[in-house]
Design a protein around this motif. Sequence first.
Motif: not given
Length: 220
Positions: A1-22, A113-117
């Motif tokens: 049973m899942i009791k909690g989530l570890l959640l990446d932020f950039y590219g998962t919750v919000v858009e990543d910076d691919d276009a900016i880097m390019q 949820i714990c954000v892990v970034s």
Amino acid sequence: MIKGLLLDFYGTVVEDDDAIMQAIADQVAAGASRSVSGSDVLNAWARQYEAVAAGPQFRTLRHCAMRSLATVMAEVGCAGDPATLCTAQFTYWQSPPLRPGTRQFLSQVTVPICVVSDVDRADLDAAMAHHGLTFAAVVTSEDVRAYKPDRAMFARALAALDLDADEVLHVGDSTSADVYGAHAAGIQAAWINHRGHTLPDDTPVEYEFTDLTGLIAVIQ
């Protein structure tokens, strides 16, 4: 049973910076003294970044970005200030757009949820404030002095939620940092495949989704 989530932020919750880097890479290529494409610069920048981040001395993400870009600029003969070029990237980190499905997911999730970034703490705090997001816990690389896939990142997140590895699911878009990092820490991983990539069959992915809404059925 899942009791909690570890959640990446950039590219998962919000858009990543691919276009900016390019865009930054294209500027470097345009100012280079030798013939080089923006894609070449971007790939070289990624390699240099990984080398800096993996070094024996911890450096903030901003430092890693500027130092690695400076190295690439010197290699291709591009004059200019890497800090100035990186300004657009740093500004983006503080106010990135939400990914599709994020609001819907967060409105229905019931486990902590714990954000892990890997981003620096001030930038992540600014991005969360920009969207009015709050989580049970937040762990950044700057807090831990390490980057994913280092096990210390996941251990800190588990401690923050007071849960064991078999009680959580880690969710992220990077196979190296998120999927393999979680697997090495004994945590099942859900992969956010928003770029349409195909993984080898033996990749330790428990779930695969294009956005966070796919998780709703898993955790309810």
